[in-house]
Design a protein around this motif. Sequence first.
Motif, PDB file in Angstrom:
ATOM      1  N   THR A   1       0.812  -1.205   0.000  1.00 46.44           N
ATOM      2  CA  THR A   1       0.000   0.000   0.000  1.00 46.44           C
ATOM      3  C   THR A   1       0.853   1.265   0.000  1.00 46.44           C
ATOM      4  N   ALA A   2       2.121   1.164   0.323  1.00 46.13           N
ATOM      5  CA  ALA A   2       2.992   2.337   0.337  1.00 46.13           C
ATOM      6  C   ALA A   2       3.348   2.716  -1.093  1.00 46.13           C
ATOM      7  N   GLU A   3       3.451   4.024  -1.322  1.00 41.31           N
ATOM      8  CA  GLU A   3       3.828   4.490  -2.647  1.00 41.31           C
ATOM      9  C   GLU A   3       5.326   4.333  -2.828  1.00 41.31           C
ATOM     10  N   ASP A   4       5.711   3.926  -4.012  1.00 39.08           N
ATOM     11  CA  ASP A   4       7.118   3.813  -4.360  1.00 39.08           C
ATOM     12  C   ASP A   4       7.659   5.231  -4.533  1.00 39.08           C
ATOM     13  N   PRO A   5       8.670   5.630  -3.743  1.00 47.09           N
ATOM     14  CA  PRO A   5       9.173   7.001  -3.823  1.00 47.09           C
ATOM     15  C   PRO A   5       9.800   7.329  -5.175  1.00 47.09           C
ATOM     16  N   ARG A   6      10.056   6.308  -5.990  1.00 42.15           N
ATOM     17  CA  ARG A   6      10.615   6.536  -7.333  1.00 42.15           C
ATOM     18  C   ARG A   6       9.523   6.746  -8.371  1.00 42.15           C
ATOM     19  N   ASP A   7       8.283   6.473  -8.021  1.00 42.95           N
ATOM     20  CA  ASP A   7       7.159   6.618  -8.933  1.00 42.95           C
ATOM     21  C   ASP A   7       6.926   8.107  -9.226  1.00 42.95           C
ATOM     22  N   PRO A   8       6.935   8.501 -10.504  1.00 39.97           N
ATOM     23  CA  PRO A   8       6.767   9.922 -10.829  1.00 39.97           C
ATOM     24  C   PRO A   8       5.481  10.528 -10.269  1.00 39.97           C
ATOM     25  N   GLU A   9       4.395   9.782 -10.299  1.00 39.86           N
ATOM     26  CA  GLU A   9       3.137  10.310  -9.764  1.00 39.86           C
ATOM     27  C   GLU A   9       3.242  10.529  -8.257  1.00 39.86           C
ATOM     28  N   ALA A  10       3.886   9.612  -7.549  1.00 44.07           N
ATOM     29  CA  ALA A  10       4.087   9.760  -6.109  1.00 44.07           C
ATOM     30  C   ALA A  10       4.964  10.976  -5.820  1.00 44.07           C
ATOM     31  N   MET A  11       5.978  11.183  -6.651  1.00 45.23           N
ATOM     32  CA  MET A  11       6.854  12.353  -6.477  1.00 45.23           C
ATOM     33  C   MET A  11       6.077  13.651  -6.632  1.00 45.23           C
ATOM     34  N   VAL A  12       5.274  13.726  -7.667  1.00 47.81           N
ATOM     35  CA  VAL A  12       4.499  14.944  -7.916  1.00 47.81           C
ATOM     36  C   VAL A  12       3.479  15.158  -6.798  1.00 47.81           C
ATOM     37  N   ASN A  13       2.807  14.085  -6.369  1.00 50.05           N
ATOM     38  CA  ASN A  13       1.837  14.221  -5.276  1.00 50.05           C
ATOM     39  C   ASN A  13       2.505  14.703  -3.996  1.00 50.05           C
ATOM     40  N   ALA A  14       3.668  14.161  -3.674  1.00 47.46           N
ATOM     41  CA  ALA A  14       4.399  14.598  -2.477  1.00 47.46           C
ATOM     42  C   ALA A  14       4.804  16.053  -2.606  1.00 47.46           C
ATOM     43  N   PHE A  15       5.255  16.455  -3.786  1.00 50.50           N
ATOM     44  CA  PHE A  15       5.637  17.842  -4.021  1.00 50.50           C
ATOM     45  C   PHE A  15       4.436  18.772  -3.851  1.00 50.50           C
ATOM     46  N   LEU A  16       3.294  18.402  -4.423  1.00 49.90           N
ATOM     47  CA  LEU A  16       2.099  19.246  -4.317  1.00 49.90           C
ATOM     48  C   LEU A  16       1.622  19.359  -2.868  1.00 49.90           C
ATOM     49  N   GLN A  17       1.694  18.261  -2.119  1.00 49.96           N
ATOM     50  CA  GLN A  17       1.328  18.313  -0.700  1.00 49.96           C
ATOM     51  C   GLN A  17       2.275  19.230   0.062  1.00 49.96           C
ATOM     52  N   HIS A  18       3.571  19.122  -0.248  1.00 51.09           N
ATOM     53  CA  HIS A  18       4.569  19.972   0.395  1.00 51.09           C
ATOM     54  C   HIS A  18       4.298  21.449   0.080  1.00 51.09           C
ATOM     55  N   LYS A  19       4.019  21.749  -1.169  1.00 50.34           N
ATOM     56  CA  LYS A  19       3.762  23.128  -1.591  1.00 50.34           C
ATOM     57  C   LYS A  19       2.504  23.670  -0.908  1.00 50.34           C
ATOM     58  N   SER A  20       1.481  22.854  -0.802  1.00 45.29           N
ATOM     59  CA  SER A  20       0.244  23.259  -0.136  1.00 45.29           C
ATOM     60  C   SER A  20       0.497  23.545   1.347  1.00 45.29           C
ATOM     61  N   MET A  21       1.258  22.683   1.997  1.00 46.14           N
ATOM     62  CA  MET A  21       1.588  22.905   3.415  1.00 46.14           C
ATOM     63  C   MET A  21       2.404  24.185   3.597  1.00 46.14           C
ATOM     64  N   LYS A  22       3.333  24.432   2.689  1.00 44.62           N
ATOM     65  CA  LYS A  22       4.160  25.640   2.763  1.00 44.62           C
ATOM     66  C   LYS A  22       3.289  26.881   2.613  1.00 44.62           C
ATOM     67  N   GLN A  23       2.346  26.846   1.691  1.00 45.77           N
ATOM     68  CA  GLN A  23       1.424  27.973   1.506  1.00 45.77           C
ATOM     69  C   GLN A  23       0.606  28.210   2.768  1.00 45.77           C
ATOM     70  N   MET A  24       0.133  27.129   3.392  1.00 41.76           N
ATOM     71  CA  MET A  24      -0.634  27.275   4.638  1.00 41.76           C
ATOM     72  C   MET A  24       0.229  27.856   5.749  1.00 41.76           C
ATOM     73  N   GLN A  25       1.452  27.379   5.874  1.00 41.60           N
ATOM     74  CA  GLN A  25       2.363  27.904   6.900  1.00 41.60           C
ATOM     75  C   GLN A  25       2.617  29.392   6.678  1.00 41.60           C
ATOM     76  N   ASP A  26       2.857  29.778   5.446  1.00 41.02           N
ATOM     77  CA  ASP A  26       3.095  31.183   5.133  1.00 41.02           C
ATOM     78  C   ASP A  26       1.863  32.029   5.482  1.00 41.02           C
ATOM     79  N   TYR A  27       0.690  31.530   5.120  1.00 43.70           N
ATOM     80  CA  TYR A  27      -0.563  32.228   5.409  1.00 43.70           C
ATOM     81  C   TYR A  27      -0.763  32.372   6.918  1.00 43.70           C
ATOM     82  N   LEU A  28      -0.552  31.301   7.653  1.00 42.48           N
ATOM     83  CA  LEU A  28      -0.701  31.358   9.113  1.00 42.48           C
ATOM     84  C   LEU A  28       0.298  32.331   9.733  1.00 42.48           C
TER      85      LEU A  28
END
Length: 126
Positions: free
Chosen positions: A4-31
Motif C-alpha cells: 500500500t505504500a507508494e514507491d518514492p521513485r514513482d513519478p506520480e508519487a513524487m508529484v503528489n508529495a511535491f504538491l502536498q509539500h507546496k500546499s503545506m508551505k502555503q498554509m504555513q506562510d498564510y498562518l
Amino acid sequence: MDETAEDPRDPEAMVNAFLQHKSMKQMQDYLARGRRFAELDIGRLNKDWIIAVRSWLANKDRTKERMMDDLAAELRLRGVEPPYTAVKQKLADSSAQTKETERKKIRRAVAREIGDFMRENQRPLQ
C-alpha cells in the motif's frame, strides 16, 4: 516493500508529495502572516478565490498570486478544497493562449522545483 505504500521513485508519487509539500508551505506562510480571511464564511471564500484566480490569470503578479494562495490556504484549513471546477475552463483557455516557448519554460521551472524538493527529501530505499 508494503504493497500500500507508494514507491518514492514513482513519478506520480513524487508529484503528489511535491504538491502536498507546496500546499503545506502555503498554509504555513498564510498562518505566519495572520490568517486574514478567518472571518469570512465558506461561500465568500469560494467567491473571492474564483475572483482571485481570474484576476491572477489576467495579470500574473506576486500580489495576486498571494491572494489566491491565501484564500486557498484558508479553505484548506477548514477542510475544504478550492472550487477548481469553477475556474477549470478559464485555466484551460489561459493555457491554450500561452505560447509554447512560455509553456516549456514553465514546465522546466516546475520540473526543477520538483527535482529540488525530491533531493531535499530523499529517503533511502528499503
